[in-house]
Enzyme design. Structure first.
Site, mmCIF file in Angstrom:
data_model
loop_
_atom_site.group_PDB
_atom_site.id
_atom_site.type_symbol
_atom_site.label_atom_id
_atom_site.label_comp_id
_atom_site.label_asym_id
_atom_site.label_seq_id
_atom_site.Cartn_x
_atom_site.Cartn_y
_atom_site.Cartn_z
ATOM 1 N N CYS A 1 -36.130 18.867 -22.920
ATOM 2 C CA CYS A 1 -36.818 19.752 -21.921
ATOM 3 C C CYS A 1 -36.101 20.748 -21.232
ATOM 4 O O CYS A 1 -34.700 20.701 -21.408
ATOM 5 C CB CYS A 1 -37.722 18.955 -21.002
ATOM 6 S SG CYS A 1 -36.541 18.343 -19.730
ATOM 7 N N CYS B 1 -35.992 21.667 -17.889
ATOM 8 C CA CYS B 1 -35.156 21.138 -16.920
ATOM 9 C C CYS B 1 -33.860 20.447 -17.087
ATOM 10 O O CYS B 1 -32.995 20.417 -16.473
ATOM 11 C CB CYS B 1 -36.200 20.415 -15.847
ATOM 12 S SG CYS B 1 -36.402 18.758 -16.517
#
Length: 136
Positions: free
Chosen positions: A46, A48
């Site tokens: 992801c 993040c």
């Protein structure tokens, strides 16, 4: 499972910083049975993880006190190791990315995805450094 060509550079980002990769339940057991402190990073594809988690984990190692051991497993790829590590992170629910600090095999500090997502790498690093200063 994610294709190796996608995951390889994401894994390498932590491995090149000295993190040991975990693949199996036995790897997790061995890592967490060591004396001292162990940082476990559950890596992820992801955004993040790329923007916040991996850079924050690496920056956190620029501290006078730091974990004796640093290890990582990749969610969606190293399933056996991730599942075994998450069992050790109980009562926290599974999340990726996530980071856990263990001392002599006992969980002492946890960063779940909601502590990582939307927070700059510097804040994540400072959070980990505070844990290192307390437990390492």
């Amino acid at each position: 499972m994610y294709p190796e060509e996608i995951v390889k550079p994401m894994k390498e980002e932590l491995v090149s910083a000295g993190f040991k990769e975990l693949y199996t339940t036995e790897d997790v057991e061995s890592a967490l049975s060591q004396q001292g402190t162990t940082l476990v990073v559950i890596n992820s594809v992801c955004g993040c993880a790329a923007r916040n988690a991996r850079p924050g984990a690496k920056m956190s190692l620029e501290n006078a006190k730091k974990p004796d051991h640093i290890v990582t497993a990749f969610a969606g790829v190293d399933r056996e190791a991730v599942d075994a590590a998450r069992e050790k992170m109980f009562p926290f629910p599974p999340s990726s990315p996530s980071m856990a600090l263990f001392k002599d095999g006992e969980l002492v500090h946890m960063l779940e995805r909601h502590h990582i997502e939307g927070h700059p790498a510097e804040i994540i690093s400072e959070n980990l450094k505070a844990a290192y200063n307390e437990y390492c």
